[in-house]
Design an enzyme around this catalytic site. Sequence first.
Site, short mmCIF file in Angstrom:
data_model
loop_
_atom_site.label_atom_id
_atom_site.label_comp_id
_atom_site.label_asym_id
_atom_site.label_seq_id
_atom_site.Cartn_x
_atom_site.Cartn_y
_atom_site.Cartn_z
N GLY A 1 13.36 80.49 -49.80
CA GLY A 1 14.11 79.78 -51.09
C GLY A 1 14.83 81.60 -51.93
CD GLU B 127 9.32 89.47 -51.96
OE1 GLU B 127 9.63 88.43 -51.78
OE2 GLU B 127 8.37 90.02 -51.19
CB CYS C 274 6.58 75.42 -39.56
SG CYS C 274 6.72 74.55 -38.53
CG ASP D 204 6.26 77.11 -47.78
OD1 ASP D 204 7.24 75.97 -47.68
OD2 ASP D 204 6.53 78.08 -46.48
CE LYS E 212 3.12 72.53 -49.18
NZ LYS E 212 4.53 72.76 -50.59
CB ALA F 132 12.95 77.47 -43.25
CB ALA F 133 14.46 72.60 -42.32
CB CYS G 27 9.28 70.24 -38.06
SG CYS G 27 7.25 71.54 -36.57
#
Length: 458
Positions: free
Chosen positions: A60, A81, A208, A342, A350, A352-353, A386
């Site tokens: 994200g 990061e 996931c 997430d 939660k 990536a999709a 998923c």
Amino acid sequence: MASRKVSLVLTGRVLMCQQLPAQAARAAVAPHVASFSSSAPLETAKKMNYKMVVVGGGTGGCAAAHMFSRKLGKGNVAVIEPADTHYYQPLWTLVGGGLRKLDQSAQPMNKVLPGACDWIKDSAVQFDPDNNTVFTKHGYEVKYDFLVCAMGLQLNYHLIKGLPEAFDVDPSLCSNYWDKTVIKTRPAMEAVTEGNVIFTFPNSPIKCAGAPQKIMYLTEEYLRQSGKRDKTNVIYNTSLGVVFGVKKYAEALTKIVQERNIQVNFRHNLIEVRPDKKEAVFEHLDTKEQKVFDYAMLHVVPPMSTPEALWNSPLVNESGYVTVKRETLQHTKYPNVFGIGDNTDIPTAKTAAAVASQTGILKKNLAAAMNGHEIAGKQYDGYTSCPLVTSKNTVIMAEFDWDGQPLETFPINQAKERRTMFHFKADIFPQMYWHMLIKGYWHGPGLFRKAMHLGMSR
Ligand SMILES: Cc1cc2nc3c(=O)[nH]c(=O)nc-3n(C[C@H](O)[C@H](O)[C@H](O)COP(=O)(O)OP(=O)(O)OC[C@H]3O[C@@H](n4cnc5c(N)ncnc54)[C@H](O)[C@@H]3O)c2cc1C
């Protein structure tokens, strides 16, 4: 010098203290500070100012940085990061299964973050949203006009007694959720000759939620095809009370576990690993009874939470999740703060999709907030997906919303195991991730879904 190098990377370059960009140097309040070591106290911190700060350079955060670097131009967006490497984590199911290599899931962070943004290579440790400031571990004080929280989830292996240390001593212990341990999964699988082969699902929200059982199907298939299945018990010990949260796919998966003679134990939570005896201790979450299982292979999914840095901040709820309005992603209390992925309290699975669908919403709404406009128009509908890998060449492509209602792209029954869907998972999605999603160009399949269903779908 080394500690400086790891502290701050600006627009793709490593800058030393004296090389701070004009904007940051102007704002520096303590020019006598000689180094950026982790011991630098906050009161002598370097101050920096950005139009927009993104915390977290994962799925994200990376997409947000690209979208808004393009809009705001060079030097106006910073990403905080700490990691050197950006991983495409969804590939780890296939890495653990021996179908892909770990390095196929990795890119250097400086290659995936946009060249026009400043990368502050550091961890956020404290948030002061009343003063629009994030503090970092190495003593930076980063001010923003707008903040995006994209810090993902923290893996809490340490909450299971014996972990993470046992990973170092026991080759039959593995976990697809961590880059250090996903490479142990295939060798652990191959080393099994007989006994219990156990897969766990922890007692916390996780990323996931299908991944704990995807690797189980790959392992079961491997054991069957290598002639070891008769001597092994494949066991799924899950903290949940169902095999999957969406009824349509749960029914399909229940059939699969029955056909493949997989033992499913609900409400079983892993609390201890004893590598010396090859024993795993589970607690039944309702009766509190403890059961000891011998294992020949144990795949552990750790309890997860948001990163600790968020816990005491005013940005989160009592469970530590960033509170955003679920449709708009705007913070419930601070209108110049947005959350994605997430680490938010958005009540959807939660993945990536889900992040992909959220990027389009973030792009529109954050831009509106920056321009002083009202947030309006179509908002997030809770879409998530998923790809449930059920063998080395089949996938059930689960797509649904935050009410557990299927929201499928293709006008076919997606609860069926299909080879075409495996091809999407293994070959097409990774390309879409690297070239579109994290660059902020892929906002989910909503338009395709509408077209595929002749405008009849949401
Ligand atoms: C084994 C596995 C299988 C999966 N399978 C799928 C799948 O098939 N399909 C799917 O859609 N999704 C899948 N996922 C989930 C998906 O990878 C995540 O949901 C997604 O990456 C979340 O994106 P994010 O940006 O919220 O968090 P992340 O991508 O995890 O990024 C968070 C970033 O924040 C950084 N960070 C953490 N703490 C700090 C701090 N204090 N300061 C600054 N930065 C910080 C981290 O270093 C990280 O780079 C899978 C995940 C795993 C582990």
